[in-house]
Motif scaffolding. Structure first.
Motif, PDB file in Angstrom:
ATOM      1  N   UNK A 216     -12.537   7.964 -30.845  1.00 20.86           N
ATOM      2  CA  UNK A 216     -13.055   7.177 -30.864  1.00 20.86           C
ATOM      3  C   UNK A 216     -12.070   5.408 -30.065  1.00 20.86           C
ATOM      4  N   UNK A 217     -12.553   5.619 -28.465  1.00 18.79           N
ATOM      5  CA  UNK A 217     -12.098   4.808 -27.835  1.00 18.79           C
ATOM      6  C   UNK A 217     -12.756   4.308 -26.646  1.00 18.79           C
ATOM      7  N   UNK A 218     -12.351   2.909 -26.043  1.00 12.24           N
ATOM      8  CA  UNK A 218     -12.813   2.250 -25.213  1.00 12.24           C
ATOM      9  C   UNK A 218     -12.195   3.535 -23.557  1.00 12.24           C
ATOM     10  N   UNK A 219     -11.553   3.760 -23.236  1.00  8.03           N
ATOM     11  CA  UNK A 219     -11.533   4.523 -22.223  1.00  8.03           C
ATOM     12  C   UNK A 219     -11.907   6.401 -22.291  1.00  8.03           C
ATOM     13  N   UNK A 220     -12.242   6.380 -24.112  1.00 12.06           N
ATOM     14  CA  UNK A 220     -13.668   7.879 -23.861  1.00 12.06           C
ATOM     15  C   UNK A 220     -14.582   7.804 -23.751  1.00 12.06           C
ATOM     16  N   UNK A 247     -17.814  -3.987 -35.386  1.00  9.31           N
ATOM     17  CA  UNK A 247     -18.520  -4.038 -35.344  1.00  9.31           C
ATOM     18  C   UNK A 247     -19.206  -5.100 -35.282  1.00  9.31           C
ATOM     19  N   UNK A 248     -20.980  -5.185 -33.543  1.00 10.23           N
ATOM     20  CA  UNK A 248     -20.889  -6.915 -34.298  1.00 10.23           C
ATOM     21  C   UNK A 248     -22.722  -6.387 -34.277  1.00 10.23           C
ATOM     22  N   UNK A 249     -23.723  -7.454 -34.326  1.00 17.27           N
ATOM     23  CA  UNK A 249     -24.667  -7.245 -34.378  1.00 17.27           C
ATOM     24  C   UNK A 249     -25.515  -7.804 -32.794  1.00 17.27           C
ATOM     25  N   UNK A 302     -25.011  -0.784 -34.501  1.00 17.17           N
ATOM     26  CA  UNK A 302     -24.506  -1.847 -33.900  1.00 17.17           C
ATOM     27  C   UNK A 302     -23.640  -1.675 -32.366  1.00 17.17           C
ATOM     28  N   UNK A 303     -23.559  -3.418 -31.577  1.00 16.67           N
ATOM     29  CA  UNK A 303     -22.334  -2.983 -30.948  1.00 16.67           C
ATOM     30  C   UNK A 303     -20.620  -2.566 -31.054  1.00 16.67           C
ATOM     31  N   UNK A 304     -20.148  -2.006 -30.254  1.00 11.35           N
ATOM     32  CA  UNK A 304     -18.784  -1.662 -30.001  1.00 11.35           C
ATOM     33  C   UNK A 304     -17.462  -1.860 -29.100  1.00 11.35           C
ATOM     34  N   UNK A 308     -15.989  -3.972 -24.171  1.00 13.24           N
ATOM     35  CA  UNK A 308     -17.310  -3.264 -23.421  1.00 13.24           C
ATOM     36  C   UNK A 308     -18.367  -3.145 -23.937  1.00 13.24           C
ATOM     37  N   UNK A 309     -18.385  -3.512 -26.043  1.00 12.54           N
ATOM     38  CA  UNK A 309     -19.837  -3.916 -26.269  1.00 12.54           C
ATOM     39  C   UNK A 309     -20.894  -2.741 -26.230  1.00 12.54           C
ATOM     40  N   UNK A 310     -20.619  -1.312 -26.432  1.00 14.05           N
ATOM     41  CA  UNK A 310     -21.937  -0.132 -26.676  1.00 14.05           C
ATOM     42  C   UNK A 310     -22.304  -0.383 -27.792  1.00 14.05           C
ATOM     43  N   UNK A 311     -23.859  -0.059 -27.292  1.00 15.05           N
ATOM     44  CA  UNK A 311     -24.109   0.276 -28.613  1.00 15.05           C
ATOM     45  C   UNK A 311     -24.022   1.687 -29.478  1.00 15.05           C
ATOM     46  N   UNK A 312     -23.804   2.148 -30.551  1.00 13.46           N
ATOM     47  CA  UNK A 312     -23.368   2.817 -31.073  1.00 13.46           C
ATOM     48  C   UNK A 312     -24.160   3.509 -32.743  1.00 13.46           C
TER      49      UNK A 312
END
Length: 357
Positions: A216-220, A247-249, A302-304, A308-312
């Motif tokens: 679980x990483x940003x490059x992946x 994580x972020x709302x 949530x965003x992670x 990057x702030x991708x929704x997961x």
């Protein structure tokens, strides 16, 4: 003797299936002799009684010792390529194996294995850090780092991992740079795993990839997004987050006036939600490790990823005294499906560990 007992214990239908699968590889070889040696070696690997390389095959098949050198030359023959064999094997698995499908997608499993080696001057051997809570394992070892991709097959009563591919993924970047290999083989271990999964996803028409929390990483996630945009195949990952994950709302709507819109909302420490949102947890019966267990969970989108702030989709799981945080890039999967999927991960550990020896 071992080879005789092997063939006496299998029936004609099994022999017919083996013949059909092996014949599917004929197109991978430009010479008949190379294909014939391929069949001999595969059968030898099936019946060998020890793990002493080509010698085991010669002994257990009762071959003439003079064929030893011919068999050694097979592995460096120009009559076949590893990539063509890999694609043929995946196609054979698609045709013959009873695969597990979740929402029309196969379930791939991936992992990295660190195999200790005593030869410091061996190609690919480097100093590796072992992340383990087992005090009997050294913090650092010298060895090889393998990456492997498998696929779940079997029946609902017994699923097992069928290996698809394995290769060295670290310590060989300089070698591949000398030989002019593609940048894919010089990428990080995490990115290479996603690359290999995309190759399999193209064969099977879409896949869910199970990985451990290391991946679980940003490059992946960035490589996953690039593959989706390029049309490499439908691939989603289900993995696990560390207990200190943040994580972020979703951000609130932009207020009137100057300034850019916010990219993220309130920061959440996921581990604290096990205490602060106890009343929001739901209970469900889920199959874990082949047994039906009752777990409580909380599912949040949530965003992670800093920047990057991708929704997961995060699933906080309480199973007895154990707490886990599972993550999926597929926002359509139900929480119970994510929990059950990650329960299959134990199937890969023994299989891939044996392959890396």
């Amino acid at each position: 003797m071992n080879s005789v007992l092997f063939f006496l214990t299998i029936d004609q239908s099994m022999l017919k299936l083996m013949n059909e699968i092996l014949c599917a590889f004929r197109a991978c070889f430009t010479r008949t002799a190379a294909f014939q040696w391929f069949v001999v070696i595969v059968v030898g690997l099936m019946v060998r009684s020890d793990h002493l390389g080509v010698t085991s095959i010669v002994r257990d098949l009762s071959l003439d010792p003079r064929h030893y050198e011919s068999m050694i030359h097979f592995f460096r023959s120009s009559a076949w390529s590893l990539e063509s064999l890999r694609l043929a094997w995946q196609e054979a698995v698609r045709r013959f194996a009873p695969l597990l499908y979740v929402r029309g997608q196969v379930v791939l499993v991936g992992d990295g294995m660190k195999q200790a080696k005593e030869g410091r001057q061996m190609p690919g051997v480097k100093k590796l850090h072992q992340e383990s809570e087992n005090v009997s394992k050294g913090e650092y070892i010298f060895g090889h780092l393998f990456g492997a991709i498998g696929i779940l097959a079997g029946t609902p009563n017994k699923w097992f991992c069928l290996p698809l591919f394995m290769n060295l993924q670290d310590g060989v970047k300089a070698i591949f740079g000398w030989t002019g290999h593609s940048k894919e083989r010089q990428a990080s271990h995490v990115v290479q795993m996603i690359e290999q999964a995309f190759v399999s996803a193209r064969t099977f028409g879409g896949a869910l990839l199970l990985l451990d929390r290391y991946f679980l990483s940003i490059p992946a996630l960035q490589r996953l997004a690039e593959g989706d945009r390029a049309g490499d195949g439908r691939l989603q990952i289900v993995t696990k987050a560390k207990m200190n994950a943040v994580a972020y709302e979703r951000p609130e709507p932009k207020k009137p006036g100057r300034g850019r819109p916010p990219k993220k909302g309130k920061t959440l420490k996921l581990a604290e939600l096990f205490q602060s949102r106890t009343t929001d947890f739901q209970t469900a019966a889920v199959t874990i490790y082949g047994k039906e267990e009752t777990v409580s969970f909380l599912c949040l989108d949530l965003l992670w990823g800093q920047g990057l702030y991708q929704e997961l989709r995060f699933v906080l799981v309480r199973h007895g005294d154990r707490l886990s945080i599972l993550v999926s890039t597929d926002l359509t999967l139900e929480a119970a499906e994510i929990i059950a999927l990650y329960g299959y991960r134990f199937k890969i550990e023994c299989t891939f560990r044996e392959m890396s020896k």
